[in-house]
Design a protein around this motif. Structure first.
Motif, PDB file in Angstrom:
ATOM      1  N   ILE A   1       0.647  -0.980  -0.151  1.00 33.23           N
ATOM      2  CA  ILE A   1       0.305   0.107  -0.007  1.00 33.23           C
ATOM      3  C   ILE A   1       0.722   1.128  -0.023  1.00 33.23           C
ATOM      4  O   ILE A   1       0.701   2.329  -0.780  1.00 33.23           O
ATOM      5  CB  ILE A   1      -0.852  -0.461   1.009  1.00 33.23           C
ATOM      6  N   LYS A   2       1.824   0.628   1.141  1.00 31.71           N
ATOM      7  CA  LYS A   2       3.078   2.423   1.131  1.00 31.71           C
ATOM      8  C   LYS A   2       3.355   2.711  -0.357  1.00 31.71           C
ATOM      9  O   LYS A   2       3.614   3.837  -0.833  1.00 31.71           O
ATOM     10  CB  LYS A   2       4.107   2.083   1.371  1.00 31.71           C
ATOM     11  N   ARG A   3       4.568   1.594  -0.753  1.00 27.77           N
ATOM     12  CA  ARG A   3       4.468   1.691  -2.174  1.00 27.77           C
ATOM     13  C   ARG A   3       3.686   2.078  -3.456  1.00 27.77           C
ATOM     14  O   ARG A   3       3.837   3.022  -3.787  1.00 27.77           O
ATOM     15  CB  ARG A   3       5.189   0.732  -2.620  1.00 27.77           C
ATOM     16  N   ASN A   4       2.006   1.264  -3.598  1.00 28.83           N
ATOM     17  CA  ASN A   4       1.088   2.189  -3.809  1.00 28.83           C
ATOM     18  C   ASN A   4       0.756   3.817  -4.348  1.00 28.83           C
ATOM     19  O   ASN A   4       0.529   3.959  -4.950  1.00 28.83           O
ATOM     20  CB  ASN A   4      -0.077   1.171  -3.819  1.00 28.83           C
ATOM     21  N   LEU A   5       0.861   3.850  -2.950  1.00 31.54           N
ATOM     22  CA  LEU A   5       0.458   5.351  -2.472  1.00 31.54           C
ATOM     23  C   LEU A   5       1.017   6.102  -3.247  1.00 31.54           C
ATOM     24  O   LEU A   5       1.095   7.370  -3.589  1.00 31.54           O
ATOM     25  CB  LEU A   5       0.282   5.647  -0.944  1.00 31.54           C
TER      26      LEU A   5
END
Length: 78
Positions: free
Chosen positions: A21-25
């Motif tokens: 999720i962090k990478r996608n954000l």
């Protein structure tokens, strides 16, 4: 078969969802920023420049007279 199972490490799944999720954000934030800058540079700036150039030479009285002479304004008497 047990030798193969002991040699292959187990995947690390703890925290994988949060990391994804962090990478996608971060990726979506960068892509949105690029899209906004591209839209401004490629669409808005030329449009503003064209409007400014048009109104620099626009004469409202001349346009009114041209429409009046063409008969487009029914409420204006000659």
């Amino acid at each position: 078969m047990s030798e193969v199972a002991t040699r292959i490490p187990k995947p690390v799944l703890r925290g994988l969802h949060n990391a994804t999720i962090k990478r996608n954000l971060i990726v979506s934030g960068v892509l949105c920023t690029i899209a906004v800058v591209a839209m401004k540079v490629m669409h808005n700036d030329p449009k503003v420049r064209d409007y400014a150039e048009f109104y620099k030479t626009y004469d409202a009285n001349k346009a009114f007279q041209r429409m009046k002479d063409a008969g487009l304004l029914q409420s204006v008497k000659d």
